[in-house]
Motif scaffolding. Structure first.
Motif, PDB file in Angstrom:
ATOM      1  N   MET A 112       0.890  -1.271  -0.023  1.00  0.00           N
ATOM      2  CA  MET A 112      -0.034   0.011  -0.040  1.00  0.00           C
ATOM      3  C   MET A 112       0.867   1.198  -0.058  1.00  0.00           C
ATOM      4  N   ARG A 113       0.822   2.106  -0.818  1.00  0.00           N
ATOM      5  CA  ARG A 113       1.217   3.406  -0.942  1.00  0.00           C
ATOM      6  C   ARG A 113       0.825   4.488  -0.005  1.00  0.00           C
TER       7      ARG A 113
ATOM      8  N   GLU B 277      -4.367  -0.862   5.718  1.00  0.00           N
ATOM      9  CA  GLU B 277      -3.782  -1.661   4.501  1.00  0.00           C
ATOM     10  C   GLU B 277      -4.615  -3.069   4.358  1.00  0.00           C
TER      11      GLU B 277
ATOM     12  N   VAL C 215      -8.213   4.139  -3.398  1.00  0.00           N
ATOM     13  CA  VAL C 215      -7.414   5.202  -2.481  1.00  0.00           C
ATOM     14  C   VAL C 215      -8.412   5.675  -1.518  1.00  0.00           C
TER      15      VAL C 215
ATOM     16  N   ARG D 200      -7.535   0.336  -8.716  1.00  0.00           N
ATOM     17  CA  ARG D 200      -7.120   1.084  -7.612  1.00  0.00           C
ATOM     18  C   ARG D 200      -8.086   1.477  -6.562  1.00  0.00           C
TER      19      ARG D 200
ATOM     20  N   GLY E 173       0.001   8.472   0.504  1.00  0.00           N
ATOM     21  CA  GLY E 173       0.324   9.684   0.004  1.00  0.00           C
ATOM     22  C   GLY E 173       0.018  10.690   0.720  1.00  0.00           C
TER      23      GLY E 173
ATOM     24  N   SER F  34       3.912  10.725  -3.392  1.00  0.00           N
ATOM     25  CA  SER F  34       2.808  10.951  -3.683  1.00  0.00           C
ATOM     26  C   SER F  34       1.943  11.855  -3.272  1.00  0.00           C
TER      27      SER F  34
ATOM     28  N   THR G   8      -5.286   0.340  -1.938  1.00  0.00           N
ATOM     29  CA  THR G   8      -3.990   0.093  -2.707  1.00  0.00           C
ATOM     30  C   THR G   8      -3.286   1.562  -2.274  1.00  0.00           C
ATOM     31  N   GLU G   9      -3.674   2.512  -1.736  1.00  0.00           N
ATOM     32  CA  GLU G   9      -3.259   3.609  -1.279  1.00  0.00           C
ATOM     33  C   GLU G   9      -4.207   4.657  -0.302  1.00  0.00           C
TER      34      GLU G   9
ATOM     35  N   SER H  12       6.455   5.807   4.461  1.00  0.00           N
ATOM     36  CA  SER H  12       6.310   5.586   3.035  1.00  0.00           C
ATOM     37  C   SER H  12       7.390   4.804   2.502  1.00  0.00           C
TER      38      SER H  12
END
Length: 300
Positions: free
Chosen positions: A1-2, A265, A202, A200, A4, A28, A270-271, A294
């Motif tokens: 998982m990103r 997560e 988010v 995706r 941002g 991000s 995914t983010e 991150s």
């Protein structure tokens, strides 16, 4: 998982210098459309100060932007930033769209379906000639050197979540807690996207790394409390069993916030897009900690 970082007005009043400072060091970057800065312009201002960061809007309300206009704006940002944009769009909060712009707010899913049917080919440089129930679109958009940005849809209710899975590249949420993401949002989008590329997912939430949890919760309740009165957010807050945004925000010391992010997560997103909140000192501390997490995630 990103992970941002949200920059701009969602964190408080923002000058151009503020945007640049908030962007520094991020992997991000995301902006929201509020009552001041245009989200796409804010990203363009900040982008040179995070040259390797992906960029995203969370989100641009589309009732007041014709598809030809938004396609031109999005592709202009692509040209200015080296094709780093993810375009997040939404139908907008009804009380704002109707009250401020005097625009219709009924049948948001049908409107968004028609809007995406025009916007997506325009982003690919294809001509559109359509006269639908809500929109008339006749034309094309071309910005040399650009690629079509992925398009994510702001979605909370089941019908809009299904549209995100069938017609967009994924979904974006705001003020939606882990329980609701896991039991409602993620499975609805995934089921709708069966047979398509994996969407995706988010999720955006306020975050405050602090040792004074009670005070931070009180300040977040004051800052974002009006969202609890908005029907679109009230439904997901009720689904979560939350009184208001302060109950879904991530608040606590570093260990507590890291644990809360790990829980997100587990939901399948995914983010995670974090909006650092609190005093200037708290926001700096929160942002530095999120950058650290991150980088850890990218290394693992």
């Amino acid at each position: 998982m990103r992970i941002g970082i949200m920059i701009g007005e969602v964190r408080g009043p923002a000058t151009a210098d503020t945007l640049r400072q908030q962007a520094t060091g991020a992997d991000s970057l995301w902006t929201a459309q509020a009552l001041g800065w245009d989200a796409l312009t804010a990203l363009t201002v900040a982008a040179p100060h995070a040259p390797r960061a992906t960029l995203g809007t969370a989100v641009v309300p589309v009732r007041q932007r014709h598809p030809l206009t938004l396609a031109g704006q999005a592709l202009s940002v692509q040209a200015a930033t080296g094709n780093r944009l993810t375009l997040g769009v939404g139908s907008g909060i009804g009380v704002m769209v109707g009250g401020m712009f005097g625009l219709p707010v009924d049948r948001p899913v049908a409107f968004m379906r028609e809007y995406l049917a025009a916007l997506l080919p325009l982003l690919h440089g294809e001509p559109v000639a359509a006269g639908g129930e809500f929109l008339t679109v006749r034309g094309t958009v071309a910005v040399p050197g650009t690629i079509p940005p992925p398009v994510l849809l702001a979605a909370l209710g089941p019908a809009m979540l299904r549209l995100a899975g069938t017609a967009a590249d994924g979904a974006i949420t705001w003020l939606t807690g882990a329980r609701t993401l896991e039991s409602h949002v993620v499975p609805t989008v995934l089921a709708a996207a069966a047979g398509r590329p994996t969407p995706r997912m988010v999720a955006g939430l306020p975050v405050c790394v602090t040792t004074d949890v009670a005070d931070a919760r009180s300040r977040l309740a004051d800052r974002f409390g009006m969202a609890a009165q908005v029907p679109e957010y009230r439904r997901v807050l009720d689904h979560e069993g939350a009184t208001g945004p302060q109950d879904v925000a991530l608040i606590g010391d570093e260990e507590t916030v890291a644990r809360q992010i790990n829980r997100l997560e587990e939901t399948g997103i995914t983010e995670f897009v974090a909006a650092p909140s609190g005093t200037e000192t708290e926001q700096h501390h929160t942002t530095a900690f999120l950058h650290h997490l991150s980088k850890q995630n990218q290394a693992s």
